[in-house]
Design a protein around this motif. Structure first.
Motif, short mmCIF file in Angstrom:
data_model
loop_
_atom_site.label_atom_id
_atom_site.label_comp_id
_atom_site.label_asym_id
_atom_site.label_seq_id
_atom_site.Cartn_x
_atom_site.Cartn_y
_atom_site.Cartn_z
N TYR A 87 1.06 -1.38 -0.15
CA TYR A 87 0.47 -0.09 -0.06
C TYR A 87 1.13 1.17 0.00
CZ TYR A 87 0.60 -0.23 5.35
OH TYR A 87 1.24 -0.67 6.07
N PRO A 88 0.82 2.45 -0.30
CA PRO A 88 1.37 3.66 -0.49
C PRO A 88 1.92 3.64 1.32
CG PRO A 88 -1.44 4.13 -1.08
CD PRO A 88 -1.15 2.52 -0.12
N ASP A 89 3.25 3.77 0.16
CA ASP A 89 4.36 4.44 1.87
C ASP A 89 4.42 3.37 3.52
OD1 ASP A 89 6.27 6.49 2.47
OD2 ASP A 89 4.74 7.09 3.44
N ALA A 90 4.01 2.27 2.35
CA ALA A 90 3.64 1.10 3.42
C ALA A 90 5.21 1.28 4.38
CB ALA A 90 3.88 0.03 2.75
N GLY A 91 5.53 1.11 5.67
CA GLY A 91 6.53 2.02 5.88
C GLY A 91 6.04 1.88 7.29
N HIS A 92 5.98 3.37 6.41
CA HIS A 92 5.86 4.68 7.30
C HIS A 92 3.99 5.34 6.98
CE1 HIS A 92 10.12 4.49 7.02
NE2 HIS A 92 9.57 4.11 5.80
N ASN A 93 3.19 4.43 6.76
CA ASN A 93 1.83 4.95 6.65
C ASN A 93 1.32 4.52 7.36
OD1 ASN A 93 -0.86 6.03 5.85
ND2 ASN A 93 -0.70 5.29 3.50
N PRO A 94 0.60 4.78 8.91
CA PRO A 94 -0.31 4.05 9.91
C PRO A 94 -1.82 4.48 9.34
CG PRO A 94 0.31 6.00 11.11
CD PRO A 94 1.78 5.72 9.82
N ILE A 95 -2.15 5.78 8.38
CA ILE A 95 -3.18 6.04 8.14
C ILE A 95 -3.87 4.79 7.59
CG2 ILE A 95 -5.08 7.45 6.92
CD1 ILE A 95 -2.63 9.43 7.80
N TYR A 96 -3.03 3.98 6.68
CA TYR A 96 -3.75 3.07 5.45
C TYR A 96 -4.92 1.93 6.45
CZ TYR A 96 -4.94 0.13 1.65
OH TYR A 96 -4.91 -0.85 0.62
N PRO A 97 -2.91 1.61 7.18
CA PRO A 97 -3.82 0.14 8.23
C PRO A 97 -5.61 0.21 8.84
CG PRO A 97 -1.53 0.43 8.50
CD PRO A 97 -1.80 1.30 7.21
N THR A 98 -4.94 1.35 9.90
CA THR A 98 -6.12 2.81 10.33
C THR A 98 -7.42 2.44 9.34
OG1 THR A 98 -4.37 3.63 11.55
CG2 THR A 98 -6.85 4.35 12.02
N LEU A 99 -7.69 2.69 8.17
CA LEU A 99 -9.24 2.57 7.85
C LEU A 99 -9.36 1.20 6.81
CD1 LEU A 99 -8.18 5.69 5.41
CD2 LEU A 99 -9.68 5.88 7.74
N GLY A 100 -8.12 0.55 6.76
CA GLY A 100 -8.34 -0.75 6.35
C GLY A 100 -9.43 -1.41 7.47
N LEU A 101 -8.52 -1.20 8.75
CA LEU A 101 -8.79 -1.74 10.06
C LEU A 101 -10.17 -2.12 10.24
CD1 LEU A 101 -8.48 -3.57 12.62
CD2 LEU A 101 -8.12 -2.24 13.51
N ALA A 102 -10.64 -0.70 9.91
CA ALA A 102 -12.87 -0.04 10.26
C ALA A 102 -13.25 -0.32 9.68
CB ALA A 102 -12.35 1.34 10.47
N GLY A 103 -12.93 -0.83 8.02
CA GLY A 103 -13.24 -1.57 7.13
C GLY A 103 -13.55 -3.29 7.48
N GLU A 104 -12.41 -3.51 7.59
CA GLU A 104 -12.80 -4.91 7.92
C GLU A 104 -13.82 -5.85 8.94
OE1 GLU A 104 -12.29 -7.31 5.77
OE2 GLU A 104 -10.81 -6.06 4.59
N ALA A 105 -13.84 -4.28 10.41
CA ALA A 105 -14.08 -4.84 11.43
C ALA A 105 -15.59 -4.05 10.77
CB ALA A 105 -13.74 -3.68 12.26
N GLY A 106 -15.82 -3.91 10.05
CA GLY A 106 -17.50 -3.39 9.80
C GLY A 106 -17.90 -4.88 8.61
N GLU A 107 -16.84 -4.98 8.57
CA GLU A 107 -17.39 -6.77 7.61
C GLU A 107 -17.44 -7.69 8.41
OE1 GLU A 107 -15.18 -7.34 3.72
OE2 GLU A 107 -14.44 -5.36 3.53
N VAL A 108 -17.28 -7.38 8.96
CA VAL A 108 -17.49 -8.36 10.50
C VAL A 108 -19.02 -8.09 10.98
CG1 VAL A 108 -16.58 -9.14 12.62
CG2 VAL A 108 -14.73 -8.95 11.45
N ALA A 109 -18.82 -6.94 11.48
CA ALA A 109 -20.48 -6.43 11.98
C ALA A 109 -22.11 -7.13 10.70
CB ALA A 109 -20.41 -5.34 12.34
#
Length: 119
Positions: free
Chosen positions: A26-48
């Protein structure tokens, strides 16, 4: 998964975190906490969403198909948790241990119930 070593038995959280990094594309992997934060929120929503459909379509009964679908989504949640921790310089095993320590302290003090992070 491409680039991920074959399963060799039990997997530690540290090993999982290291192996998850091999698929971090993903963009700037290794220096980009925003991307996995947004992905986490999306995937948690898919679980729900999967659980919601169990309520709607199966009367709250988790059949094998529902459990299998939720398992896949939980794997995605775990991947994003591992990546977010790594992006923040956190070791997933340390995060897990700190959480267990926090819960044990709350249990010992009789404050598992209630609200607020600092109880």
């Amino acid at each position: 998964m491409t680039g991920v070593p074959a399963d060799s038995g039990a997997l530690t959280l540290r090993e999982y975190q290291e192996r998850a990094a091999l698929t971090a594309k993903y963009p700037d992997a290794g220096h980009n906490p925003i991307y996995p934060t947004l992905g986490l929120a999306g995937e948690a929503g898919e679980v729900a969403e999967k659980v919601k459909k169990v309520l709607r379509d199966n009367g709250g009964q988790f059949d094998a198909a529902a459990v299998a679908a939720i398992r896949k989504e939980l794997g995605d949640v775990l991947w994003y948790v591992a990546r977010l921790a790594a992006e923040l310089g956190l070791d997933l095993e340390d995060v897990a241990q700190a959480n267990l320590d926090k819960l044990a302290s709350r249990q010992a003090r009789g404050v598992l119930h209630g609200s607020g992070d600092e109880r």
